[in-house]
Design a protein around this motif. Structure first.
Motif, PDB file in Angstrom:
ATOM      1  N   LEU A   1       3.058  20.815 -14.841  1.00 41.97           N
ATOM      2  CA  LEU A   1       2.200  19.605 -14.869  1.00 41.97           C
ATOM      3  C   LEU A   1       0.971  20.109 -16.779  1.00 41.97           C
ATOM      4  O   LEU A   1       1.658  19.018 -17.488  1.00 41.97           O
ATOM      5  N   TYR A   2       0.845  20.851 -16.916  1.00 42.94           N
ATOM      6  CA  TYR A   2      -0.031  21.845 -17.983  1.00 42.94           C
ATOM      7  C   TYR A   2       0.796  22.226 -18.997  1.00 42.94           C
ATOM      8  O   TYR A   2       0.404  22.505 -19.451  1.00 42.94           O
ATOM      9  N   PHE A   3       1.863  22.547 -18.344  1.00 41.53           N
ATOM     10  CA  PHE A   3       3.266  23.093 -19.707  1.00 41.53           C
ATOM     11  C   PHE A   3       3.212  22.161 -20.197  1.00 41.53           C
ATOM     12  O   PHE A   3       4.449  20.833 -20.110  1.00 41.53           O
ATOM     13  N   ARG A   4       4.117  22.240 -21.440  1.00 43.17           N
ATOM     14  CA  ARG A   4       4.282  21.606 -22.398  1.00 43.17           C
ATOM     15  C   ARG A   4       6.083  21.941 -22.245  1.00 43.17           C
ATOM     16  O   ARG A   4       6.449  23.360 -21.957  1.00 43.17           O
ATOM     17  N   GLU A   5       7.209  22.208 -22.832  1.00 41.63           N
ATOM     18  CA  GLU A   5       8.297  22.056 -22.695  1.00 41.63           C
ATOM     19  C   GLU A   5       8.721  22.531 -23.316  1.00 41.63           C
ATOM     20  O   GLU A   5       8.966  23.735 -23.121  1.00 41.63           O
ATOM     21  N   LYS A   6       8.508  23.091 -24.845  1.00 45.91           N
ATOM     22  CA  LYS A   6       8.200  24.188 -25.743  1.00 45.91           C
ATOM     23  C   LYS A   6       7.491  25.271 -25.371  1.00 45.91           C
ATOM     24  O   LYS A   6       8.283  26.071 -26.037  1.00 45.91           O
ATOM     25  N   ASP A   7       6.700  25.004 -24.781  1.00 45.83           N
ATOM     26  CA  ASP A   7       6.140  26.075 -23.960  1.00 45.83           C
ATOM     27  C   ASP A   7       7.196  27.067 -22.671  1.00 45.83           C
ATOM     28  O   ASP A   7       6.805  28.488 -22.726  1.00 45.83           O
ATOM     29  N   ILE A   8       7.488  26.301 -22.035  1.00 43.94           N
ATOM     30  CA  ILE A   8       7.857  26.853 -21.068  1.00 43.94           C
ATOM     31  C   ILE A   8       9.605  27.463 -21.797  1.00 43.94           C
ATOM     32  O   ILE A   8      10.001  28.269 -21.243  1.00 43.94           O
ATOM     33  N   ALA A   9      10.442  26.740 -23.104  1.00 40.53           N
ATOM     34  CA  ALA A   9      11.718  27.152 -22.978  1.00 40.53           C
ATOM     35  C   ALA A   9      10.490  28.677 -24.135  1.00 40.53           C
ATOM     36  O   ALA A   9      12.292  29.446 -23.857  1.00 40.53           O
ATOM     37  N   ARG A  10       9.629  29.510 -24.215  1.00 40.11           N
ATOM     38  CA  ARG A  10       9.493  30.135 -24.649  1.00 40.11           C
ATOM     39  C   ARG A  10       9.408  31.813 -23.176  1.00 40.11           C
ATOM     40  O   ARG A  10       9.391  32.445 -23.845  1.00 40.11           O
ATOM     41  N   CYS A  11       9.479  30.529 -22.209  1.00 42.56           N
ATOM     42  CA  CYS A  11       8.743  31.767 -20.911  1.00 42.56           C
ATOM     43  C   CYS A  11      10.508  32.630 -20.808  1.00 42.56           C
ATOM     44  O   CYS A  11      10.043  32.836 -19.592  1.00 42.56           O
ATOM     45  N   GLN A  12      11.981  31.544 -21.380  1.00 38.95           N
ATOM     46  CA  GLN A  12      12.767  33.369 -21.061  1.00 38.95           C
ATOM     47  C   GLN A  12      12.785  33.818 -20.448  1.00 38.95           C
ATOM     48  O   GLN A  12      13.311  35.302 -19.888  1.00 38.95           O
ATOM     49  N   LYS A  13      11.971  34.891 -21.722  1.00 43.75           N
ATOM     50  CA  LYS A  13      11.447  36.067 -22.053  1.00 43.75           C
ATOM     51  C   LYS A  13      10.843  37.279 -20.676  1.00 43.75           C
ATOM     52  O   LYS A  13      10.830  38.183 -20.954  1.00 43.75           O
ATOM     53  N   TYR A  14      10.632  36.354 -19.772  1.00 45.23           N
ATOM     54  CA  TYR A  14       9.843  36.529 -18.807  1.00 45.23           C
ATOM     55  C   TYR A  14       9.928  37.550 -18.416  1.00 45.23           C
ATOM     56  O   TYR A  14      10.341  38.156 -17.073  1.00 45.23           O
ATOM     57  N   HIS A  15      11.175  36.154 -17.662  1.00 43.21           N
ATOM     58  CA  HIS A  15      12.046  37.077 -16.544  1.00 43.21           C
ATOM     59  C   HIS A  15      13.026  36.892 -16.786  1.00 43.21           C
ATOM     60  O   HIS A  15      14.714  37.618 -16.118  1.00 43.21           O
TER      61      HIS A  15
END
Length: 254
Positions: A162-176
């Motif tokens: 709930l504290y993540f913005r959608e744009k932040d999650i979109a950038r997290c693909q590089k981790y997994h």
């Protein structure tokens, strides 16, 4: 971590079923919970579930299964004919029906697999959009909660992102490193939620404080003065009679 700590989402011995659609949000949620499982002092277990709503015949869950195997998370998937139900309910809100039957299937599976919690990947944008949708389309000031206990099933729903913005999650693909599975929903991008998302974006173009102000309004501490609840005719009748009786007395005096 902030969401988990602030809302006390995870307890010792929790068995958490993660709803994984295959989209960017739910893939990151599963990945993040696996990291959290190794880093906090409370032991909890995870398993994942993907619902095939039968919107298409080629919905491939193999990438999700492979991802879960890499994370050492048990994975289940099954079909629920949500598409058929929506087609039979002409005129009803398709998104509402989809969410309703999807939640029901996930909760049943949680009970069957002895899970006491269900985790969804709703992020801050989802919450803010839902809040504004309720205000604009139903006249209600409400939003889904970070933690919700369902009395009928005994299941607790948690929303750790709930504290993540959608744009932040979109950038997290590089981790997994996993490519999200395309949504099978034929209405994807053509929903009321999409309209509200675009409305917020348009307002933000003129005022960058629009989004944080809407998000802040979701807090109980933001509640200011509101009108009292609307009264029915029966509730108003005694006061109405009093007004009219005084009017009659005035007329008689004249």
């Amino acid at each position: 971590m902030r969401a988990v700590v602030e809302f006390d989402m995870i307890h010792e011995g929790d068995r958490i079923l993660v709803g994984v659609s295959g989209g960017k949000d739910s893939l990151f949620l599963l990945y993040a919970l696996c990291l959290l499982r190794e880093r906090i002092g409370r032991k909890f277990s995870l398993r994942a579930l993907t619902i095939d709503p039968m919107f298409s015949a080629d919905f491939d869950t193999a990438p999700i299964r492979d991802f879960c195997a890499e994370l050492n998370v048990p994975f289940d998937t099954f079909k629920v004919d949500i598409n058929g139900v929506i087609n039979e309910q002409e005129g009803k809100n398709a998104c509402f029906s989809c969410a309703y039957f999807r939640r029901g299937a996930i909760n049943r599976h949680a009970k069957e697999t002895n899970c006491n919690k269900v985790a969804y990947a709703h992020h801050n944008d989802d919450a803010t959009e839902t809040f504004l949708m309720g205000l604009l389309y139903s006249g209600q000031v409400s939003v889904f909660l970070p933690v919700t206990y369902l009395e009928r099933t005994g299941i607790t729903v948690i929303r750790p992102l709930l504290y993540f913005r959608e744009k932040d999650i979109a950038r997290c693909q590089k981790y997994h490193g996993v490519t999200p599975v395309a949504s099978p929903c034929p209405r994807d991008g053509h929903t009321t939620r999409q309209e509200v998302k675009e409305l917020i974006a348009a307002l933000e173009n003129k005022n960058r404080e629009i989004y944080p102000h809407i998000a802040a309004a979701m807090r109980q501490s933001a509640l200011g003065d509101l009108w009292p609840a609307a009264k029915g005719r029966d509730e108003m009748r005694p006061v109405y009679k009093e007004y009219m009786e005084k009017r009659e007395e005035q007329d008689n005096d004249i």
